[in-house]
Design an enzyme around this catalytic site. Structure first.
Site, PDB file in Angstrom:
ATOM      1  N   ASP A 132       0.832  -1.202   0.000  1.00  0.00           N
ATOM      2  CA  ASP A 132       0.000   0.000   0.000  1.00  0.00           C
ATOM      3  C   ASP A 132       0.866   1.251   0.000  1.00  0.00           C
ATOM      4  OD1 ASP A 132       0.843  -0.771   2.635  1.00  0.00           O
ATOM      5  OD2 ASP A 132      -0.445   0.809   3.448  1.00  0.00           O
ATOM      6  N   GLU A 133       0.271   2.336  -0.423  1.00  0.00           N
ATOM      7  CA  GLU A 133       0.830   3.687  -0.282  1.00  0.00           C
ATOM      8  C   GLU A 133       2.288   3.772  -0.735  1.00  0.00           C
ATOM      9  OE1 GLU A 133      -1.854   5.248   3.511  1.00  0.00           O
ATOM     10  OE2 GLU A 133       0.151   4.445   3.891  1.00  0.00           O
TER      11      GLU A 133
END
Length: 785
Positions: free
Chosen positions: A314-315
């Site tokens: 993620d991210e």
């Protein structure tokens, strides 16, 4: 004809009775609710001697579970129970489970309690474990005796994956904290603990192959290999799997501190303390990165026996990739188009590594990509529930976390509304392109103006609408025109929102009402099927129901506690008891999980049970209050009891930026809980009194109010020696003012106060102070307005 009608009624039209009758549901305090249950008319009195018989199978795991059951019964009842061979408790387990819990394992059981006999039956050990947890919750005191009511239970879970993710990377959580949470998880029949083991701020598991991971990346706070083996075994004995997560390729500072050659930017790297999406990221263009990961995964596979390995994903901040000429050349040479394609390339290679070590890849919804094989990937949507359904349509298994973020500090009732198989507000209505109208909308609150759009389709009783506001699109089916009045409503993160509008010419004017607040709503007509010009009708994605085959890819859910603002001292109060409400959503039949009032009635009982079992949320609160106030006091406790922590992003505003994990978590906002039990009970009591103003309820209310009328004086006297309490003094003043006004009203001695002044006081009282909210404002609003 009568016979035919009876056949049709009983065979086709007669509604199915609920799996638990209303009378039995009102009586039970079980959590989660069983799939089916009916009480008898008598009870079994708990004896000092318990004859036990294992009929088909007797294992060390089952014997240990029985011992835990009796230990808890002794702790609850103070009865010194001894066991022997016999048949008061008969345990019939058909099959020994695998050494380690498996996904899709049969967890069902049946439990029959009679006045002199208990029979617990299950096809496997996991069912027996769950049945013993239910039996413990049935223990009750009646007429000065400890009893178990006679009952018949047939139980099984709704979803196979019922998990809790604990972030130990940002703030370190010692092994003892994890073990206590595993006990609590078992009590509510959760079966997956997901440990987020690496972050910008820390790498939390010992590696013999790459010792600099913990030596340079953990500040000395990590789990030894022996710790991991103990936690894995402890969890397995309770029917719980442990899923490790090493977050890759982003969130990787704690890896790069010791091994900077794996990074996309030149080192050296320093362990991060900042909160946010930071720059450090692995270099997907280097073979050395995959050699490192191959060896690391091989080592971790030896510690974590579960078939699933979580890679985060993620991210990912592409800044370092875009600033590295060699990486950009690699993207071009491989035909990857952009950095999103580069991450997909990284995940493909990582998936191959995991498969070679017998592991199935799991990751956050950013990893979803058509190049990854559906049969080998589990998607965990955290941003949007639609991603779960999208993955299921493509054949990917999925576990929902969107809506289950415990660190957002939403109330249990809000989490209870979230269902993996339901998308609230989804555009599932038919768009009538031949009969529509649209308005440009503005919602105003003080100096804030929120722009949006409103679309109405159809006419008469067949009217539906869609509203777009603040980046969200929601559809409504309760829309009504009554003359020139338009009404509709929907659920939001802040509760039920009601729209009440009046049409006049090309305008809509009225209010959007939520809780105490009434916001001005204005709409200006800007399009429609009856207009020759104006805005064209935009396209809306209609979300069709999943087929039965697609729905099978929804494995269940996983709640998350990210620890930017959570410490080892506060984590238990941030997870429990709200986690119990979510656990029920995943275990119990959907038809039984629609009543939030009944949920709360049982939730507070479950909270007490978990505290008695060993959770330290209350003792940790006691210690924090003693530290803040110099010593613990009943008055300070009462003040803390009526406060609750504000939602995550609101709480963050009390700290000056930049935000970092070294912020001391020792203020009143840390001592209070995310949801106030006292606040809930007072607000409910106020509503009950207004519905039925009896003398008994009036006396109880006045007792509550008497506790609070002097709270302002108490806090004012404390500030000189304990200035850290100053940030909640406004709450104490508002609480005391409201308590005096409410008591005067209940005793028919109202002091002069205009309606406007009361509304202003309520609005001021609802504002956050020091990251906390006054949780009793709703109750006072009911009493005073």
């Amino acid at each position: 004809l009568i016979l035919i009608a009876l056949v049709i009624w009983f065979g086709f039209l007669r509604p199915e009775p609920p799996p638990i009758s209303d009378q039995d549901r009102a009586r039970t305090e079980l959590m989660p609710l069983p799939a089916q249950m009916s009480y008898g008319a008598s009870s079994l009195v708990i004896p000092r001697e318990w004859p036990i018989r294992f009929t088909t199978l007797k294992t060390g795991r089952l014997e240990a579970a029985v011992d835990r059951f009796f230990n808890r019964v002794h702790k609850q009842t103070s009865i010194n129970i001894s066991t022997k061979e016999g048949s008061l408790l008969t345990i019939d387990c058909s099959k020994q489970a695998a050494t380690y819990p498996q996904l899709h394992e049969d967890e069902s059981y049946t439990l029959e309690v009679r006045p002199h006999h208990i029979v617990l039956t299950a096809p496997g050990e996991r069912g027996i474990l769950h049945g013993l947890e239910t039996l413990w919750q049935l223990v009750a005191q009646e007429n000065n005796q400890w009893i178990i009511p006679t009952v018949s239970i047939r139980d099984h879970p709704r979803f196979a994956w019922r998990g809790l993710m604990i972030d130990v990377g940002r703030h370190w959580m010692p092994k003892e904290v994890i073990l206590r949470n595993l006990d609590a998880m078992a009590s509510v029949k959760l079966n997956v603990l997901h440990l987020h083991l690496s972050e910008y701020q820390g790498f939390r598991v010992e590696s013999k192959q790459f010792p600099l991971l913990q030596e340079m990346g953990s500040a000395g706070q990590y789990y030894s290999r022996e710790d991991i083996r103990e936690m894995v075994g402890y969890a397995a004995d309770r029917g719980i799997r442990i899923i490790p997560e090493i977050d890759l390729p982003g969130h990787s500072t704690s890896i790069l501190v010791g091994y900077p050659y794996l990074g996309s930017a030149p080192g050296p790297y320093v362990l991060d303390s900042l909160i946010g999406i930071l720059d450090p990221v692995l270099d997907p263009s280097r073979d050395t990165v995959y050699q490192f990961l191959d060896e690391l995964v091989a080592e971790m596979a030896g510690l974590f026996p579960d078939s699933v390995f979580h890679i985060g994903g993620d991210e990912v901040n592409p800044k370092a990739w875009e600033a590295n000429p060699a990486i950009l050349r690699f993207v071009e040479q491989e035909g990857l188009n952009d950095t999103h394609g580069l991450q997909a390339y990284f995940n493909r290679r990582l998936q191959s590594i995991l498969a070679n070590h017998g592991k199935r890849m799991m990751g956050w919804d950013e990893i979803l990509h058509p190049d990854l094989p559906a049969t080998s990937i589990i998607i965990q949507p955290w941003r949007d529930q639609r991603a779960l359904w999208s993955a299921a349509r493509q054949g990917y298994d999925g576990v929902l976390s969107a809506g289950y973020y415990l660190d957002y500090k939403q109330p249990a009732g809000k989490h209870y509304q979230v269902d993996p198989e339901v998308i609230p507000g989804a555009v599932n209505i038919d768009i009538d392109t031949s009969n529509w109208q649209s308005w440009k909308t503005t919602i105003a609150f003080q100096d804030t103006r929120m722009e949006g759009d409103l679309y109405l389709f159809g006419s008469g009783a067949a009217i539906n609408d869609i509203i777009r506001s603040m980046g969200n699109t929601s559809a409504f089916t309760d829309t009504r025109w009554d003359g020139n009045r338009l009404t509709f409503s929907h659920e939001s993160s802040f509760g039920k929102v009601h729209y009440d509008l009046i049409a006049g010419g090309d305008s809509l004017r009225g209010t959007m009402n939520i809780a105490l607040f009434s916001l001005d709503f204005q709409g200006i007509r800007n399009g429609g099927s009856d207009w020759s010009s104006g805005n064209p009708l935009p396209e809306f994605e209609k979300i069709e129901p999943l087929t039965s085959g697609q729905a099978q890819h929804i494995l269940g859910g996983e709640a998350c506690i990210w620890t930017e603002m959570v410490s080892a001292q506060t984590i238990e109060s941030r997870i429990w008891p709200r986690m119990a409400a979510i656990a029920e959503k995943w275990w119990s039949p959907r038809v039984l999980t629609q009543n939030a009032d009944d949920l709360y009635r049982r939730l507070w009982v479950m909270d007490d049970r978990l505290i008695s079992q060993g959770l330290q949320s209350r003792s940790n609160q006691y210690d924090l209050l003693a530290s803040i106030g110099g010593s613990w006091s009943n008055s300070l406790q009462q003040m803390a009891d009526v406060l609750q922590e504000d939602q995550f992003f609101n709480r963050m505003t009390i700290y000056p930026p930049p935000y970092h994990v070294k912020i001391p978590l020792t203020r009143m906002v840390d001592a209070v809980t995310p949801e106030s039990r006292i606040g809930f009970e007072f607000n409910q009591l106020a509503r009950n009194y207004m519905d039925n103003p009896t003398d008994r309820l009036r006396r109880i209310l006045i007792e509550w109010l008497d506790r609070w009328t002097g709270m302002d004086d108490f806090l004012d006297a404390q500030i000189a020696e304990h200035p850290e309490l100053a940030e909640i003094v406004p709450h104490a003043h508002h609480l005391a003012q409201l308590a005096r006004l409410a008591k005067d009203k209940l005793t028919n001695e109202p002091r002069f106060s205009s309606d406007t002044a009361i509304i202003d006081l309520l609005l001021e009282s609802a504002k956050p102070q020091g990251g906390t909210l006054l949780a009793v404002v709703d109750g006072f609003s009911v009493l005073l307005r």
